[in-house]
Structure formats: structure tokens, C-alpha cells
Design a protein around this motif. Sequence first.
Motif, PDB file in Angstrom:
ATOM      1  N   VAL A   1       3.581   7.842 -16.306  1.00 67.45           N
ATOM      2  CA  VAL A   1       2.418   8.672 -15.995  1.00 67.45           C
ATOM      3  C   VAL A   1       2.553   9.240 -14.585  1.00 67.45           C
ATOM      4  O   VAL A   1       3.208   8.654 -13.717  1.00 67.45           O
ATOM      5  N   LEU A   2       1.920  10.401 -14.369  1.00 66.91           N
ATOM      6  CA  LEU A   2       1.789  10.940 -13.022  1.00 66.91           C
ATOM      7  C   LEU A   2       0.688  10.166 -12.304  1.00 66.91           C
ATOM      8  O   LEU A   2      -0.317   9.795 -12.907  1.00 66.91           O
ATOM      9  N   VAL A   3       0.881   9.942 -11.000  1.00 63.21           N
ATOM     10  CA  VAL A   3      -0.064   9.135 -10.231  1.00 63.21           C
ATOM     11  C   VAL A   3      -0.505   9.888  -8.986  1.00 63.21           C
ATOM     12  O   VAL A   3       0.294  10.552  -8.312  1.00 63.21           O
ATOM     13  N   ALA A   4      -1.782   9.783  -8.686  1.00 65.28           N
ATOM     14  CA  ALA A   4      -2.336  10.192  -7.397  1.00 65.28           C
ATOM     15  C   ALA A   4      -3.230   9.037  -6.934  1.00 65.28           C
ATOM     16  O   ALA A   4      -3.273   7.991  -7.587  1.00 65.28           O
ATOM     17  N   THR A   5      -3.923   9.220  -5.821  1.00 66.48           N
ATOM     18  CA  THR A   5      -4.831   8.175  -5.365  1.00 66.48           C
ATOM     19  C   THR A   5      -6.176   8.772  -4.999  1.00 66.48           C
ATOM     20  O   THR A   5      -6.262   9.894  -4.500  1.00 66.48           O
ATOM     21  N   ASP A   6      -7.227   8.015  -5.259  1.00 65.63           N
ATOM     22  CA  ASP A   6      -8.565   8.402  -4.832  1.00 65.63           C
ATOM     23  C   ASP A   6      -8.687   8.130  -3.332  1.00 65.63           C
ATOM     24  O   ASP A   6      -7.781   7.579  -2.703  1.00 65.63           O
ATOM     25  N   ILE A   7      -9.804   8.471  -2.756  1.00 64.91           N
ATOM     26  CA  ILE A   7      -9.993   8.358  -1.305  1.00 64.91           C
ATOM     27  C   ILE A   7      -9.873   6.916  -0.823  1.00 64.91           C
ATOM     28  O   ILE A   7      -9.492   6.661   0.325  1.00 64.91           O
ATOM     29  N   ASP A   8     -10.162   5.947  -1.696  1.00 64.53           N
ATOM     30  CA  ASP A   8     -10.072   4.538  -1.301  1.00 64.53           C
ATOM     31  C   ASP A   8      -8.717   3.916  -1.643  1.00 64.53           C
ATOM     32  O   ASP A   8      -8.533   2.715  -1.528  1.00 64.53           O
ATOM     33  N   GLY A   9      -7.762   4.759  -2.053  1.00 67.66           N
ATOM     34  CA  GLY A   9      -6.434   4.249  -2.367  1.00 67.66           C
ATOM     35  C   GLY A   9      -6.251   3.791  -3.796  1.00 67.66           C
ATOM     36  O   GLY A   9      -5.150   3.395  -4.189  1.00 67.66           O
ATOM     37  N   THR A  10      -7.306   3.838  -4.607  1.00 64.01           N
ATOM     38  CA  THR A  10      -7.198   3.446  -6.006  1.00 64.01           C
ATOM     39  C   THR A  10      -6.323   4.445  -6.755  1.00 64.01           C
ATOM     40  O   THR A  10      -6.557   5.654  -6.659  1.00 64.01           O
ATOM     41  N   PRO A  11      -5.311   3.978  -7.482  1.00 66.14           N
ATOM     42  CA  PRO A  11      -4.470   4.915  -8.228  1.00 66.14           C
ATOM     43  C   PRO A  11      -5.255   5.629  -9.325  1.00 66.14           C
ATOM     44  O   PRO A  11      -6.166   5.060  -9.931  1.00 66.14           O
ATOM     45  N   VAL A  12      -4.882   6.887  -9.550  1.00 69.45           N
ATOM     46  CA  VAL A  12      -5.528   7.740 -10.538  1.00 69.45           C
ATOM     47  C   VAL A  12      -4.454   8.344 -11.429  1.00 69.45           C
ATOM     48  O   VAL A  12      -3.402   8.770 -10.938  1.00 69.45           O
ATOM     49  N   ILE A  13      -4.702   8.372 -12.733  1.00 62.98           N
ATOM     50  CA  ILE A  13      -3.773   9.010 -13.662  1.00 62.98           C
ATOM     51  C   ILE A  13      -4.512  10.061 -14.484  1.00 62.98           C
ATOM     52  O   ILE A  13      -5.722   9.947 -14.726  1.00 62.98           O
ATOM     53  N   LEU A  14      -3.788  11.088 -14.894  1.00 62.29           N
ATOM     54  CA  LEU A  14      -4.301  12.126 -15.780  1.00 62.29           C
ATOM     55  C   LEU A  14      -3.516  12.034 -17.080  1.00 62.29           C
ATOM     56  O   LEU A  14      -2.284  12.132 -17.071  1.00 62.29           O
ATOM     57  N   VAL A  15      -4.214  11.836 -18.198  1.00 63.80           N
ATOM     58  CA  VAL A  15      -3.524  11.592 -19.465  1.00 63.80           C
ATOM     59  C   VAL A  15      -4.192  12.360 -20.596  1.00 63.80           C
ATOM     60  O   VAL A  15      -5.377  12.708 -20.531  1.00 63.80           O
ATOM     61  N   SER A  16      -3.419  12.605 -21.634  1.00 65.71           N
ATOM     62  CA  SER A  16      -3.941  13.243 -22.839  1.00 65.71           C
ATOM     63  C   SER A  16      -4.578  12.188 -23.731  1.00 65.71           C
ATOM     64  O   SER A  16      -4.047  11.079 -23.887  1.00 65.71           O
TER      65      SER A  16
ATOM     66  N   ARG B   1       0.827  -1.206   0.000  1.00 63.25           N
ATOM     67  CA  ARG B   1       0.000   0.000   0.000  1.00 63.25           C
ATOM     68  C   ARG B   1       0.862   1.258   0.000  1.00 63.25           C
ATOM     69  O   ARG B   1       0.574   2.230  -0.706  1.00 63.25           O
ATOM     70  N   VAL B   2       1.933   1.247   0.785  1.00 62.72           N
ATOM     71  CA  VAL B   2       2.814   2.414   0.846  1.00 62.72           C
ATOM     72  C   VAL B   2       3.506   2.644  -0.491  1.00 62.72           C
ATOM     73  O   VAL B   2       3.613   3.778  -0.971  1.00 62.72           O
ATOM     74  N   LEU B   3       3.965   1.577  -1.144  1.00 65.91           N
ATOM     75  CA  LEU B   3       4.616   1.723  -2.443  1.00 65.91           C
ATOM     76  C   LEU B   3       3.661   2.317  -3.477  1.00 65.91           C
ATOM     77  O   LEU B   3       4.065   3.118  -4.331  1.00 65.91           O
ATOM     78  N   LEU B   4       2.398   1.931  -3.414  1.00 66.05           N
ATOM     79  CA  LEU B   4       1.430   2.434  -4.374  1.00 66.05           C
ATOM     80  C   LEU B   4       1.018   3.869  -4.054  1.00 66.05           C
ATOM     81  O   LEU B   4       0.956   4.724  -4.931  1.00 66.05           O
ATOM     82  N   ARG B   5       0.791   4.145  -2.770  1.00 59.65           N
ATOM     83  CA  ARG B   5       0.248   5.454  -2.390  1.00 59.65           C
ATOM     84  C   ARG B   5       1.311   6.529  -2.244  1.00 59.65           C
ATOM     85  O   ARG B   5       0.978   7.709  -2.170  1.00 59.65           O
ATOM     86  N   SER B   6       2.571   6.144  -2.207  1.00 61.97           N
ATOM     87  CA  SER B   6       3.635   7.140  -2.096  1.00 61.97           C
ATOM     88  C   SER B   6       4.267   7.457  -3.444  1.00 61.97           C
ATOM     89  O   SER B   6       5.246   8.193  -3.523  1.00 61.97           O
TER      90      SER B   6
ATOM     91  N   ASP C   1       9.693  17.421  -4.937  1.00 58.95           N
ATOM     92  CA  ASP C   1       9.555  16.149  -5.641  1.00 58.95           C
ATOM     93  C   ASP C   1       9.479  14.952  -4.692  1.00 58.95           C
ATOM     94  O   ASP C   1       9.432  13.801  -5.155  1.00 58.95           O
ATOM     95  N   LEU C   2       9.477  15.203  -3.391  1.00 56.12           N
ATOM     96  CA  LEU C   2       9.470  14.126  -2.405  1.00 56.12           C
ATOM     97  C   LEU C   2       8.059  13.914  -1.860  1.00 56.12           C
ATOM     98  O   LEU C   2       7.338  14.870  -1.581  1.00 56.12           O
ATOM     99  N   LEU C   3       7.681  12.659  -1.710  1.00 54.05           N
ATOM    100  CA  LEU C   3       6.372  12.309  -1.170  1.00 54.05           C
ATOM    101  C   LEU C   3       6.550  11.279  -0.071  1.00 54.05           C
ATOM    102  O   LEU C   3       7.314  10.322  -0.211  1.00 54.05           O
ATOM    103  N   LEU C   4       5.837  11.477   1.038  1.00 51.10           N
ATOM    104  CA  LEU C   4       5.938  10.595   2.195  1.00 51.10           C
ATOM    105  C   LEU C   4       4.546  10.091   2.546  1.00 51.10           C
ATOM    106  O   LEU C   4       3.593  10.871   2.630  1.00 51.10           O
ATOM    107  N   ARG C   5       4.415   8.781   2.715  1.00 57.02           N
ATOM    108  CA  ARG C   5       3.145   8.165   3.087  1.00 57.02           C
ATOM    109  C   ARG C   5       3.242   7.566   4.485  1.00 57.02           C
ATOM    110  O   ARG C   5       4.218   6.877   4.807  1.00 57.02           O
ATOM    111  N   TYR C   6       2.229   7.838   5.318  1.00 62.19           N
ATOM    112  CA  TYR C   6       2.173   7.233   6.651  1.00 62.19           C
ATOM    113  C   TYR C   6       0.853   6.478   6.774  1.00 62.19           C
ATOM    114  O   TYR C   6      -0.224   7.026   6.492  1.00 62.19           O
ATOM    115  N   GLU C   7       0.926   5.218   7.215  1.00 66.99           N
ATOM    116  CA  GLU C   7      -0.260   4.386   7.393  1.00 66.99           C
ATOM    117  C   GLU C   7      -0.585   4.236   8.869  1.00 66.99           C
ATOM    118  O   GLU C   7       0.288   3.910   9.691  1.00 66.99           O
ATOM    119  N   PHE C   8      -1.864   4.476   9.229  1.00 64.42           N
ATOM    120  CA  PHE C   8      -2.316   4.278  10.605  1.00 64.42           C
ATOM    121  C   PHE C   8      -2.344   2.784  10.937  1.00 64.42           C
ATOM    122  O   PHE C   8      -2.427   1.933  10.053  1.00 64.42           O
TER     123      PHE C   8
END
Length: 249
Positions: free
Chosen positions: A46-61, A20-25, A220-227
Motif C-alpha cells: 500500500v501507499l503510505v502517508a502520515t497524519d499530523i500526529d504521525g499516524t500512518p494513513v493508507i488510500l485503498v480501493s 518514527r523515522v522508519l514509519l514517517r519516511s 521516488d525519494l523521501l527524506l524525514r528530519y526529526e527536531f
Amino acid sequence: MKDQPSPLRETDDDARKLARVLLRSARYAAIAVLDPETGFPFASRVLVATDIDGTPVILVSQLSAHTRALTGDPRASLLTGEPGKGDPLAYARLTTQCVAEPVERSNAFYERIRTRFLARHTKAKLYIDFPDFLFFRLKPEQANLNGGFGRAYQLDGSDLVIQSAANEAIAAGAAQAVRDLVERHPGVEESLATRLKAPESGSWRICGIDPSGFDMISGDLLLRYEFETLAVDADHICSNISKIAYSIP
């Protein structure tokens, strides 16, 4: 002839958390699709973000080759996980097999995805509303985790997705909850960066929350913390964040 031992380890909670951390970070990822004309695999970034449920999201042309491929065949594979110094194969990485679902601008959750994506990729504001750009949610079906040499695991898509009835309510109040938290505790983000031993960089800020944890970004750095356990609402998330930031080590 003796059967060869399986290279896979039994999937446990530590493996699920690492996946989960590898995907969400991930701020970006390699995506593999199937070329609709030749059937050959086609890889891109591709650039990646995540939806509220952790599903990866991409924005593409819509002009890109991988977008045309996803339109013809929604199956895709996403590779996340960054190498460091030394042998790149010694570092953890996750391959997630997904089904791409386009997010139409008329969808009720379009603005949520747009907001979460921009919180992570602020420069995308320059083109995010161009008519030829669109979002895909990449619904995880299964995944393979390589945690380093001799640490291979197979996961189900459900291992990567946040199963919480609070998802929608938290999404609706997430941005305001973070603003209120920072207003009450102006130094909370700096304290979090120190407590979580974030790499030295510019200022860190919270760029996303969900029932399972929170994300922080600095350049350019992203940090993910899981409860340890799922939060039940936005106040619960902010309470957890405050405890992490100000608790005695």
C-alpha cells in the motif's frame, strides 16, 4: 537449564527516533491483514502517508482484498524500512501493529488527510476522489523495531505518535506556512537537501510538516528530519527549518 537471554534491548530515545523515522519516511509499505473467509494472513503493498500526529494513513480501493479484510477485522500489521546493497537483513525495519480506522468523507479532518496524502503521492490525484476509494488511519498499538543484527526493540504505540496540543493548529496552517517560507527563502529547499546530505536527484521540496519534524520529497525519494524538541506552532517549525538550512556547519 539456564534461561536464554532476551533478544530485546532496552528501548531508548535513539530507538524511538529511528522507529518514527522508519514509519514517517515510508512512501509505501507491506501490510498484513486477516482474510475474513479463511483467517489466514494476507499480505499486500500500500501507499503510505502520515497524519499530523504521525499516524500512518493508507488510500485503498474498496474492491481490494485487504480493504475487505480491514472492514471485517481492523487489525493489521505494517512493515516499513528499505534495504540497500548487500544483506537486506542488515538494514533497519519496523513492524507496526495497528487498528485500522476508516476516514469518512464527512469527517472534519478528511481534507487534511487528503492534502497530506497528495503532497506525498501526487499521481494519486488521478483516482483519489473515485467513489470506491477510501482512507484508513492505522492507529499504532505496538511495534517491533529491528535496527539491524542484534538491535531489537519493542515499542508502544505512544512512542510513534506525536503527543502535542499544537497538532490541530499546525495542521490548519501547514500548507500556507510552507508556501510563505519558500517565498521568503526561495533556495531553502535546495539548501536543506545539501545540508541534510540528501541523495542526488531532481529538485527536492518540503512535502509535510508537523510538530516533530518535516518531510522532503524528490521523485521516488523521501527524506524525514526529526527536531530535537517538539515545535509549538507553524512559525516555530519554519524557524527551525531555516536554521537547519542556513546555519554554519
